[in-house]
Design an enzyme around this catalytic site. Sequence first.
Site, PDB file in Angstrom:
ATOM      1  N   ASN A  35      -5.364   5.637   7.237  1.00  0.00           N
ATOM      2  CA  ASN A  35      -5.728   5.345   5.922  1.00  0.00           C
ATOM      3  C   ASN A  35      -6.217   3.902   5.965  1.00  0.00           C
ATOM      4  OD1 ASN A  35      -4.537   7.487   4.618  1.00  0.00           O
ATOM      5  ND2 ASN A  35      -2.551   6.614   4.266  1.00  0.00           N
TER       6      ASN A  35
ATOM      7  N   HIS B 221       0.877  -1.136  -0.187  1.00  0.00           N
ATOM      8  CA  HIS B 221       0.160   0.106   0.092  1.00  0.00           C
ATOM      9  C   HIS B 221       0.863   1.268  -0.071  1.00  0.00           C
ATOM     10  CE1 HIS B 221      -2.038   3.258   2.019  1.00  0.00           C
ATOM     11  NE2 HIS B 221      -3.247   2.938   1.398  1.00  0.00           N
ATOM     12  N   GLY B 222       2.192   1.247   0.708  1.00  0.00           N
ATOM     13  CA  GLY B 222       2.916   2.200   0.769  1.00  0.00           C
ATOM     14  C   GLY B 222       2.745   3.520   1.721  1.00  0.00           C
ATOM     15  N   ASP B 223       1.601   3.627   2.503  1.00  0.00           N
ATOM     16  CA  ASP B 223       1.519   4.587   3.248  1.00  0.00           C
ATOM     17  C   ASP B 223       0.323   4.155   4.457  1.00  0.00           C
ATOM     18  OD1 ASP B 223       1.429   7.087   4.571  1.00  0.00           O
ATOM     19  OD2 ASP B 223       0.529   8.120   3.171  1.00  0.00           O
ATOM     20  N   LEU B 224       0.760   2.967   4.845  1.00  0.00           N
ATOM     21  CA  LEU B 224      -0.284   2.196   5.837  1.00  0.00           C
ATOM     22  C   LEU B 224      -0.080   2.675   7.301  1.00  0.00           C
ATOM     23  CD1 LEU B 224      -2.535   0.111   5.232  1.00  0.00           C
ATOM     24  CD2 LEU B 224      -0.655  -1.563   6.254  1.00  0.00           C
TER      25      LEU B 224
END
Length: 298
Positions: free
Chosen positions: A212, A205-208
């Site tokens: 979010n 996901h990269g920005d967990l």
Amino acid sequence: MDFWGDEQFSFFESILFSALGQSVEVIEMQFISGGNINTSAQVFSSEGVFFVKWNQLEPATDGQPDLFAAEVQGLELLRQTDTLHIPNVIGYGRQLDKSYLILDYVDPGTADKAYWETLGQSLAALHSHTQPTFGLNFENYIGTLAQTNTPTANGYDFFFEHRLLPQAGLALYKGLLTKPTYDALFRLRERLPDLLPNERPALLHGDLWSGNVLVNEEGQPALIDPAVYYGFREAELAFTKLFAGFDDRFYDAYHETFPLQDGFSERIAIYNLYPLLVHVNLFGSGYVSGVERVLKQF
């Protein structure tokens, strides 16, 4: 909140017309708090309820995609895995000097008894998606900061050259990071193969972080605001520990589904150099001490 009243409703009706191809009457709207970059609202209309966010950032240049265009690509990539609830994209674009994104509104629910187990198992399933190289076939953003995803065969090179180094260089340029701290990063680079396991690229996901992850109407987890790429899966799990919000049942379920190598807790700080450097560049020098502590430790 940069415009009011009739102008606001006209804006929503106009962008919904562009997205749906028919006239839409906006009945009501409610602002949603929590974003540092965009303004967001729940919009009630004759065609349903939508989530709309917008900003007045200048259009992207130098080959970097538009902020919301990149987000749409990330949402679609996550949705294709069929592992977690991802809100549908209704439309995006630019109008009245504003960039906007329209999504299906995720009706908030109450987490069911297996919520954390479901999130852990589903994230493990997401991380099982792989490709030959680290990175991605398009560039995107972490917050408003450009995130380069140049496909790279070696995960250690990708983590250093396309995650740590750009953020550290920006922080140095802005005067937020000292030259000795910047130089220490290169000494850490030499040790990465000994400190981190060499795993295959995993879709992240990269920005967990907890902000979010939503609970949908069925009590299941839904993900928003991705900064996707293929990277070390432990980096994603480490980020969930940077700020409070994830239950131990999440980690237990993940590990049962896709076991981590021994010693993960000792590697968390290394992975979290990236989000810490991002926070330095987005929010200022208050996060520098965290970066310095990690570099001194390793």
